[in-house]
Design an enzyme around this catalytic site. Structure first.
Site, PDB file in Angstrom:
ATOM      1  N   ASP A 479       0.837  -1.204   0.000  1.00 47.75           N
ATOM      2  CA  ASP A 479       0.000   0.000   0.000  1.00 47.75           C
ATOM      3  C   ASP A 479       0.874   1.257   0.000  1.00 47.75           C
ATOM      4  O   ASP A 479       2.088   1.203   0.299  1.00 47.75           O
ATOM      5  CB  ASP A 479      -0.890  -0.032   1.260  1.00 47.75           C
ATOM      6  CG  ASP A 479      -2.215   0.687   1.068  1.00 47.75           C
ATOM      7  OD1 ASP A 479      -2.343   1.464   0.112  1.00 47.75           O
ATOM      8  OD2 ASP A 479      -3.118   0.477   1.907  1.00 47.75           O
ATOM      9  N   ASP A 549     -10.638   2.113  -3.393  1.00 45.01           N
ATOM     10  CA  ASP A 549     -11.224   1.782  -2.095  1.00 45.01           C
ATOM     11  C   ASP A 549     -12.741   1.780  -2.166  1.00 45.01           C
ATOM     12  O   ASP A 549     -13.410   1.335  -1.230  1.00 45.01           O
ATOM     13  CB  ASP A 549     -10.765   2.803  -1.040  1.00 45.01           C
ATOM     14  CG  ASP A 549      -9.378   2.463  -0.506  1.00 45.01           C
ATOM     15  OD1 ASP A 549      -8.841   1.419  -0.894  1.00 45.01           O
ATOM     16  OD2 ASP A 549      -8.846   3.249   0.299  1.00 45.01           O
TER      17      ASP A 549
END
Ligand code: DGJ
Length: 738
Positions: A479, A549
């Site tokens: 990430d 997301d």
């Protein structure tokens, strides 16, 4: 930087064919009489020549031409007036700032004596079958540029990059360095397509006329960014569409600040120039030093936007994604993030793992929160040791449990970042990007480690290597949750500090490559708060990407549609999460959520602790159905039959296996209106002469009027009437050739 290459067996076969077919068939060639270079591959010819001024002049980028077709000699355009000189309007392969050029340049250099003029001329070249290197040299100074060209014999996708070399005895400063300039001959109706977005709202397909003035797609952020993706496509409004017309497209393989500018000059020529973003950029080259640009790929299709993306998907699978031309099918994944956020612990993860295994999940991933003092996003980032309050005996008991349940184990990391509240930052406050004496602007309570530094690079590699060596980990979700501020590198001389834009990304690639070399079976996902770092550079080193997301299954339809214009479903993760979804509070059925996510690489991110028996039954059925069709969905040809964009009532995609024996249809009704029956959906890409049997994806009776079997011609001509009524309805069908 990885360049297009064939698997060894295919390269050998191709070389043998070329040998037999004689030099005229070679993918890259040079005609000494006309001084024309040609690259031929697939249905594409790319040609340029050395004109009388010694410039490299673009001649053709488009459909395949016959071998003997006249292409040269190249002749520069006469000056239009004293305002638009020949050098400015002649379409050059690599224009440099100098000699009266006002159109977009690929190179801009400043010398210590104040000279800012560079004029490049052809020097020499070298051909190796499907690759070509052309050397250019400044008319007066010892500056050389080597342009590297490759062409994929299968898709015709061209790869271009440049090496800029200072052969003099004094340093110089590169202020702007692109990988390539691609040129389109004047036409009135060019239309630009590009992708834009923001966090939780990536992959919006945009369209605008290519008109006078420049359109700039870029990231100034230090990484690729959610706001634009380094991809473009240009078609013609008069003849273009999803299924027909010419399309010129390109994608830049770079995960740092980048820029692609599309600009129509006063005579109507369109230039697409892409490479490092010149914003805040400078790269000092000492004597004997060189700078390599990333590869800017470009392709052409005469089969519309759909044809263009199918070519690009194939190229990405064959030459970009890890796997030497055969990327591994994505395992069905479970990720605990939306279920638990930071509240991960051994018992909770074990309970989720048991439930995930029941529905056929193949890879279980523990997300953020397993390490350091990481109970929220405020602390712990940088301290990659297991949190013993949450995992008293380390990760081993959980990993063993996951393996015992027949699943691979994956772990979340964010190795380039640090919370100021962490042991790492307390020990090495100088490791972050910063300008001394200036505030350090946090985002999500974190700062960016300066990966351009050798010691930081080595530390990050060592941390990850230890993590993967000490634990039986098959997968890392990598990430990256913020962009840069204060991009200083105080350990270097001020004039060298902007090198951070290049060296950071190079070191990121180096770490990924080295980690993969040491752990050949490890797979990695590129995530950046969703789709903030997706491009052909990072995709060469990661097996899958996290597009957003935003996991709302309806929003995802248009996002996946946008994504598919640039990137292959083979790498596109899509999770089934809870309803109502946290983004829009929209409620959808579990089957709808599955069918939306099954258009890519399927994952599940719902809180399985809240599921009822019926949910487990639906999920097991859909996961099993997905496994039957995933090779086709991930690695077949994608046809966007009905676009979800612009408020459309419904949408549909079809994936067809390379041998055309299987096809998978996903159809969605977004919102029914006035009781209308929706027209039949006509399929594409089937073999018209074959017979196909049809079944519902995931089981269930066929709609009453639908034949159980018909020819490919029938499904393409008459189509399928899919009876959906209401809002947020979904249907899936699989067609199998007999
Ligand atoms: C952002 C990612 O996109 C999410 O999926 C999740 O991993 C969080 N970061 C964790 O902090």
């Amino acid at each position: 930087m990885r360049r297009p290459s064939l698997p060894a067996w295919a390269a050998a076969a191709l070389a043998a064919q070329l040998w037999l077919a004689a030099d005229a068939q070679a993918a890259a060639s040079f005609d000494a009489a006309t001084r024309v270079f040609r690259l031929d591959g697939g249905r594409v010819t790319y040609a340029f020549g050395v004109n009388e001024a010694g410039q490299l002049q673009t001649l053709h980028w488009g459909g395949r031409l016959a071998d003997a077709d006249p292409l040269g000699p190249a002749k520069s355009l006469p000056s239009h007036s004293s305002f638009d000189l020949s050098a400015s309007i002649t379409p050059q392969e690599f224009p440099a700032q100098g000699g009266g050029i006002f159109t977009e340049v690929a190179l801009k250099i400043a010398y210590a004596d104040g000279n800012r003029d560079t004029v490049l001329r052809y020097l020499s070249h070298r051909i190796e079958r499907d690759a070509l290197t052309v050397r250019l040299r400044d008319v007066a100074l010892p500056l050389e540029v080597s342009l590297r060209y490759t062409i994929d014999p299968d898709t015709g996708v061209v790869g271009r990059s440049a090496r800029i070399e200072n052969l003099g005895s004094a340093p110089l400063r590169i202020d702007q360095a692109a990988s390539a300039a691609y040129t389109l001959a004047p036409q009135d109706d060019y239309r630009l397509h590009h992708l834009s977005g923001r966090w939780a709202g990536e992959w919006s397909l945009q369209q605008r006329p290519v008109s006078e003035g420049a359109t700039v797609l870029e990231s100034r952020r230090g990484s690729t960014g959610q706001q634009n993706t380094p991809w473009f496509a240009i078609d013609r409004a008069g003849s273009g569409g999803e299924d027909n017309g010419p399309v010129w497209f390109g994608a830049l393989a770079w995960s740092g600040s980048w820029r692609i500018s599309i600009d129509k000059d006063p005579l109507g020529t369109v230039r697409v120039v892409g490479g490092f973003n010149p914003y805040d950029f400078a790269y000092r080259l000492g004597p004997g030093e060189s700078l390599d640009t990333p590869v800017f790929y470009a392709g052409y299709s005469d089969a519309g936007m759909g044809g263009a993306s199918r070519l690009l998907h194939r190229f990405e699978r064959d030459h970009i994604l890890p796997g030497d031309g055969k990327p591994r099918l994505r395992p069905v994944l479970y990720n605990s993030w939306e279920a638990t956020e930071f509240a991960v612990d051994e018992a909770g993860q074990m309970a989720l793992a048991e439930k995930a295994a029941r529905i056929g999940v193949e890879r279980f991933v523990v997300d953020d929160g397993w390490f350091g003092a990481r109970n929220s996003d405020k602390a712990g980032l940088g301290d990659w040791t297991v949190n013993r309050a949450k995992f008293p005996d380390g990760l081993k008991p959980l990993i063993d449990k996951v393996h015992g349940l027949g699943m691979e184990f994956g772990l979340w990391v964010e190795p380039e970042m640090v919370n100021p509240d962490s042991d790492l930052y307390r020990a090495h406050p100088d490791w972050v990007l910063n300008f001394p004496g200036r505030p350090r602007t946090p985002a999500r309570n974190q700062l960016v480690l300066n990966l351009a530094r050798r010691d930081v690079r080595d530390h990050v590699l060592q941390v990850l290597d230890t993590l993967v060596s000490d634990n039986d980990i098959q997968f890392l979700k990598w990430d990256y949750n913020r962009n840069w501020s204060e991009p200083g590198w105080p350990q270097l001389a001020p004039e060298d500090q902007p090198k951070v834009y290049v060296e950071y990304v190079r070191n990121l690639y180096w770490i990924l490559a080295e980690l993969r070399r040491r752990h050949p079976r490890l797979e990695i996902e590129s995530c950046s708060g969703g789709g903030g770092r997706i491009d052909l550079g990072i995709m060469a080193l990661t097996d899958q990407v996290w597009p957003s997301d935003n996991t709302d299954p309806f929003d995802r339809l248009s996002m996946q549609d946008g994504f598919s214009h640039a990137y292959a479903p083979a790498a596109m993760m899509a999770w089934v999460t809870d309803s109502p979804n946290w983004v829009d509070r929209r409620e959808t059925s579990l089957e709808y959520r599955f069918l939306s996510s099954m258009q890519g690489a399927l994952g599940i991110g719902a809180n399985l602790n809240h599921w009822q028996d019926a949910d487990f039954a639906t999920a097991s059925r859909m996961v099993a159905a997905y496994k039957q069709v995933r090779a086709t969905v991930q690695q077949g040809d994608l046809y966007r039959l009905i676009s979800p964009a612009n408020g459309s009532r419904r949408s549909a995609t079809l994936s067809v296996s390379p041998d055309r024996r299987q096809a998978v249809l996903f159809a969605f009704l977004h919102s029914q209106s006035k009781g209308m029956q929706e027209p039949a959906i006509r399929l594409r890409g089937l073999d018209p002469g074959r017979r196909y049997r049809i079944a519902r994806l995931g089981g269930g009776a066929l709609p009453e009027a639908m034949p159980a079997e018909a020819s490919g011609a029938y499904w393409m001509e008459r189509g399928l009437a899919v009876p959906m009524r209401g809002d947020f309805q979904a249907s899936g069908f699989v067609l199998e050739a007999k």
